[in-house]
Design a protein around this motif. Structure first.
Motif, PDB file in Angstrom:
ATOM      1  N   UNK A   7       0.828  -1.206   0.005  1.00 25.31           N
ATOM      2  CA  UNK A   7       0.243  -0.058  -0.039  1.00 25.31           C
ATOM      3  C   UNK A   7       0.752   1.255  -0.074  1.00 25.31           C
ATOM      4  N   UNK A   8       2.076   1.180   0.673  1.00 29.30           N
ATOM      5  CA  UNK A   8       2.820   2.382   0.731  1.00 29.30           C
ATOM      6  C   UNK A   8       3.456   2.614  -0.528  1.00 29.30           C
ATOM      7  N   UNK A   9       4.117   1.608  -1.069  1.00 30.55           N
ATOM      8  CA  UNK A   9       4.746   1.673  -2.528  1.00 30.55           C
ATOM      9  C   UNK A   9       3.832   2.092  -3.543  1.00 30.55           C
ATOM     10  N   UNK A  10       2.588   1.319  -3.325  1.00 32.49           N
ATOM     11  CA  UNK A  10       1.714   1.752  -4.777  1.00 32.49           C
ATOM     12  C   UNK A  10       1.136   2.936  -4.442  1.00 32.49           C
ATOM     13  N   UNK A  11       0.750   3.406  -3.424  1.00 32.62           N
ATOM     14  CA  UNK A  11       0.072   4.635  -3.081  1.00 32.62           C
ATOM     15  C   UNK A  11       0.965   5.720  -3.158  1.00 32.62           C
ATOM     16  N   UNK A  12       2.264   5.571  -2.738  1.00 33.21           N
ATOM     17  CA  UNK A  12       3.276   6.644  -2.867  1.00 33.21           C
ATOM     18  C   UNK A  12       3.693   6.902  -4.211  1.00 33.21           C
ATOM     19  N   UNK A  13       3.331   6.198  -5.319  1.00 28.97           N
ATOM     20  CA  UNK A  13       3.715   6.218  -6.653  1.00 28.97           C
ATOM     21  C   UNK A  13       3.030   7.608  -7.164  1.00 28.97           C
ATOM     22  N   UNK A  14       1.918   7.621  -6.776  1.00 29.26           N
ATOM     23  CA  UNK A  14       0.874   8.834  -7.472  1.00 29.26           C
ATOM     24  C   UNK A  14       1.583  10.021  -7.043  1.00 29.26           C
ATOM     25  N   UNK A  15       1.944  10.243  -5.757  1.00 30.58           N
ATOM     26  CA  UNK A  15       2.597  11.458  -5.240  1.00 30.58           C
ATOM     27  C   UNK A  15       4.144  11.648  -6.148  1.00 30.58           C
ATOM     28  N   UNK A  16       4.830  10.536  -6.500  1.00 24.06           N
ATOM     29  CA  UNK A  16       6.053  10.653  -6.889  1.00 24.06           C
ATOM     30  C   UNK A  16       5.943  11.212  -8.354  1.00 24.06           C
ATOM     31  N   UNK A  17       4.767  10.379  -9.139  1.00 25.54           N
ATOM     32  CA  UNK A  17       4.469  10.939 -10.390  1.00 25.54           C
ATOM     33  C   UNK A  17       4.327  12.408 -10.464  1.00 25.54           C
TER      34      UNK A  17
ATOM     35  N   UNK B 166       6.790  17.729 -12.717  1.00 22.39           N
ATOM     36  CA  UNK B 166       7.419  19.131 -12.738  1.00 22.39           C
ATOM     37  C   UNK B 166       8.546  19.331 -13.902  1.00 22.39           C
ATOM     38  N   UNK B 167       9.245  17.981 -14.113  1.00 24.15           N
ATOM     39  CA  UNK B 167      10.662  18.048 -14.720  1.00 24.15           C
ATOM     40  C   UNK B 167      10.480  17.262 -15.920  1.00 24.15           C
ATOM     41  N   UNK B 168       9.551  16.232 -15.900  1.00 25.42           N
ATOM     42  CA  UNK B 168       9.581  15.041 -17.246  1.00 25.42           C
ATOM     43  C   UNK B 168       8.124  15.107 -17.675  1.00 25.42           C
ATOM     44  N   UNK B 169       8.215  14.613 -18.983  1.00 28.47           N
ATOM     45  CA  UNK B 169       6.747  14.692 -19.787  1.00 28.47           C
ATOM     46  C   UNK B 169       6.259  13.266 -19.204  1.00 28.47           C
TER      47      UNK B 169
END
Length: 198
Positions: free
Chosen positions: A19-29, A34-37
């Protein structure tokens, strides 16, 4: 004799980590946008995951198909529907929606899998208990993420962004049904080979 699984403390820790890894993915994306397409983010995610799983699979030295029956066409579809397409949809959609909305969208995967399994997977039937469990679980996700998940970003493409996130959830649901219908396959290979196709 009971068919219920033996749920241990390690099982719960695994679920929390997932849950932490999968849920955190959206914040990381959302931060990466802000810098990648969007499509470079999707390509980077698929590329990293492909290399990692291929290395692990090659170290283990296992073969992919565990029986004489092979389903390469289905495996290609799984690769597209479980990585390439949803990763692109999520990365693109997160330009216009909040990461909270994306998280709630992914909770919809289970709600989509249940009716699909009922019709497409032998022995999987919708029951009142399963339906209630999924409904309570989905409500729990909405409560945990909070009302801000549905707050508008004000973007004129927000509706399309939300549809992209829901489309990603539908891709995950469809690919999970196809995976259940595959012949006997090595689980690490099943993680690695679809990523190659993705």
């Amino acid at each position: 004799m009971s068919d219920s699984p033996n749920i241990t403390a390690i099982s719960w820790l695994s679920i929390l980590l997932l849950g932490f890894v999968w849920g955190g993915t959206f914040l990381v994306i959302e931060l990466a946008l802000q810098t990648m397409t969007p499509f470079w983010i999707a390509a980077a995610r698929i590329g990293f995951a492909t290399l990692l799983t291929l290395v692990i699979w090659s170290i283990l030295g296992r073969k992919l198909w565990l029986s004489s029956h092979q389903a390469w066409g289905s495996l290609i579809i799984v690769g597209i529907a479980s990585s390439a397409l949803p990763f692109m949809l999520l990365s693109w959609g997160l330009q216009y929606v909040t990461s909270g909305f994306a998280g709630v969208s992914m909770a919809a995967v289970a709600l989509l899998v249940l009716p699909l399994s009922h019709f497409l997977v032998a022995g999987e039937r919708m029951t009142l208990r399963k339906t209630l469990g999924l409904t309570v679980g989905f409500c729990g996700v909405v409560i945990l993420i909070g009302g801000n998940a549905f707050t508008s970003t004000g973007s004129e493409l927000e509706t399309l962004g939300r549809l992209a996130c829901l489309g990603a959830a539908a891709c995950y649901a469809v690919s999970s049904i196809i995976m259940r219908r595959l012949p006997a396959v090595d689980p690490i290979g099943l993680a690695a080979v679809p990523l190659v196709f993705g």
